[in-house]
Design an enzyme around this catalytic site. Structure first.
Site, PDB file in Angstrom:
ATOM      1  N   ASP A 120       0.969  -1.268   0.045  1.00 41.26           N
ATOM      2  CA  ASP A 120      -0.126  -0.091   0.080  1.00 41.26           C
ATOM      3  C   ASP A 120       0.798   1.318   0.073  1.00 41.26           C
ATOM      4  O   ASP A 120       0.370   2.250   0.411  1.00 41.26           O
ATOM      5  CB  ASP A 120      -0.773  -0.109   1.108  1.00 41.26           C
ATOM      6  CG  ASP A 120      -0.301  -0.102   2.430  1.00 41.26           C
ATOM      7  OD1 ASP A 120       0.948  -0.238   2.526  1.00 41.26           O
ATOM      8  OD2 ASP A 120      -1.140   0.099   3.519  1.00 41.26           O
ATOM      9  N   GLU A 121       2.207   1.304  -0.292  1.00 39.04           N
ATOM     10  CA  GLU A 121       2.930   2.398  -0.202  1.00 39.04           C
ATOM     11  C   GLU A 121       3.957   2.277  -1.327  1.00 39.04           C
ATOM     12  O   GLU A 121       4.543   1.280  -1.679  1.00 39.04           O
ATOM     13  CB  GLU A 121       3.709   2.833   1.157  1.00 39.04           C
ATOM     14  CG  GLU A 121       4.357   1.747   1.618  1.00 39.04           C
ATOM     15  CD  GLU A 121       4.986   2.086   2.872  1.00 39.04           C
ATOM     16  OE1 GLU A 121       5.396   3.345   3.015  1.00 39.04           O
ATOM     17  OE2 GLU A 121       5.051   1.026   3.856  1.00 39.04           O
TER      18      GLU A 121
END
Length: 391
Positions: A120-121
């Site tokens: 998620d990053e």
């Protein structure tokens, strides 16, 4: 809000982090299946475990759930004691991988230099890309904030979840910036902002400073990042050892030389698109469309050149005010990655699709999104030569 001035010639790194990823992706998926259901993000809810068996660990929780003191990593049993009405949804890693890919694909549509560091990053390198995005600058939002808001808002409009964007000249400071106030925010942390924004923070909030290291430093009176930054390097090394001492000293002073490492992937096509701030109409068509197509063409060309890729098919995508998508494409005699060729081909297709006898403008439609794609790729080894290439 801080506006960086020397944007054209400075390193520029974004760290982009999905807000409450597992919960957000689950909420978006459930809403896509049933738009009338309650958004999990607006009620006390959590991901992880099974509410019926009351087993498992909380891996993500909503902002309303945080108000009950529910923490990631605690058991479902304890969480339900704190909030009996808590809605618990089981984990679904296939779903998370699906939305993660969509998220990264959008980032790669803005720059080929994307380093995904978790599901998620990711870090994005926008160094020397100012000319591609200078048209995003607005009176109240200068570059690079204008680009960060464009990316953040595009992710939300297309995928339905929010992200935080941190901006700086290196990965460490960009990561620190993205961890400031959440959700759905853009923050900068440039060198001249370190003393104001980073040094007052507790030492345990320095990225890469583990729990045992922060406890050891705090016990010796080094309580903030600023305290560590102003402690002699030799003292830190004597406390933590040479490796950790050097890391804490240089990081607390905002020094980081790690580069964004984008793994090369074999693309099947290249695309770039732009959602209009206001719908494109026949009245504002001539003044806007050339700049838009030029920007999209340069974006695609830059990425193709980096990958040594050539396309023999160029196409355009248009989305109307009725949310209907129209696409058309054409084949080239000679495959290309030249932005001028992509531009001239795309602008011809757009003109025909909008202004032709049965064009969309003639039907009364307006345009909310314009996109270009390049496909049928080769590496240039078998490109057909034109007559002019021989001289």
């Amino acid at each position: 809000m801080y506006q960086r001035k020397n944007y054209a010639n400075s390193p520029l790194i974004f760290h982009i982090d999905v807000n409450s990823a597992f919960l957000s992706w689950t909420a978006v998926d459930l809403l896509n299946k049933n738009p009338k259901r309650i958004d999990l993000r607006t009620i006390p809810s959590a991901i992880g475990g099974d509410i019926n068996s009351r087993h498992g660990i909380i891996s993500a929780r909503s902002i309303p759930a945080k108000k009950y003191g529910i923490q990631s990593g605690e058991s479902v049993v304890n969480a339900l004691k704190k909030c009996p009405s808590l809605v618990v949804v089981p984990t679904n890693f296939e779903l998370y991988k699906h939305y993660s890919k969509l998220f990264i694909d959008i980032l790669r549509s803005y720059t080929p230099y994307v380093q995904q560091v978790s599901i998620d990053e990711a870090y994005c390198d926008f160094t020397d890309l100012y000319d591609m995005y200078k048209d995003l600058v607005k009176d109240n939002l200068t570059y690079p904030l204008s680009l960060a808001h464009e990316i953040k808002d595009t992710i939300y409009s297309k995928l339905g979840f929010t992200v935080n964007v941190g901006i700086s000249t290196n990965k460490l400071l960009a990561k620190m910036a993205s961890d400031f106030t959440k959700p759905n925010r853009v923050h900068t942390l440039f060198e001249e902002e370190i003393s104001q924004k980073m040094w007052p923070l507790p030492i345990n909030e320095l990225h890469g400073c583990g729990k045992s290291t922060s406890l050891k430093l705090t016990s010796l009176g080094i309580k903030t990042i600023g305290d560590a930054a102003h402690t002699d390097l030799e003292v830190l090394c004597s406390i933590l050892g040479e490796k950790h001492g050097n890391y804490i000293y240089y990081s607390s002073n905002g020094i980081n030389t790690s580069a964004v490492s984008s793994s090369k992937r074999i693309a099947k096509s290249y695309s770039s698109e732009r959602t209009m701030p206001s719908n494109l109409t026949i009245d504002n068509y001539d003044s806007d469309i050339q700049n838009i197509i030029q920007h999209l063409s340069q974006n695609i060309s830059r990425r193709m050149i980096k990958d040594n890729a050539y396309a023999s098919t160029i196409g355009i995508t248009l989305k109307t005010n009725h949310f209907k998508t129209h696409s058309t494409q054409t084949s080239l005699l000679i495959s290309t990655n030249d932005s001028n060729v992509i531009y001239s081909t795309a602008i011809d297709l757009v003109n025909k699709e909008l202004l032709g006898e049965s064009g969309l403008f003639m039907k009364g439609d307006t345009i909310r999104l314009v996109g270009i794609f390049a496909t049928n790729l080769d590496n240039g080894d078998y490109r057909q030569l034109s007559l002019f290439d021989l001289f």
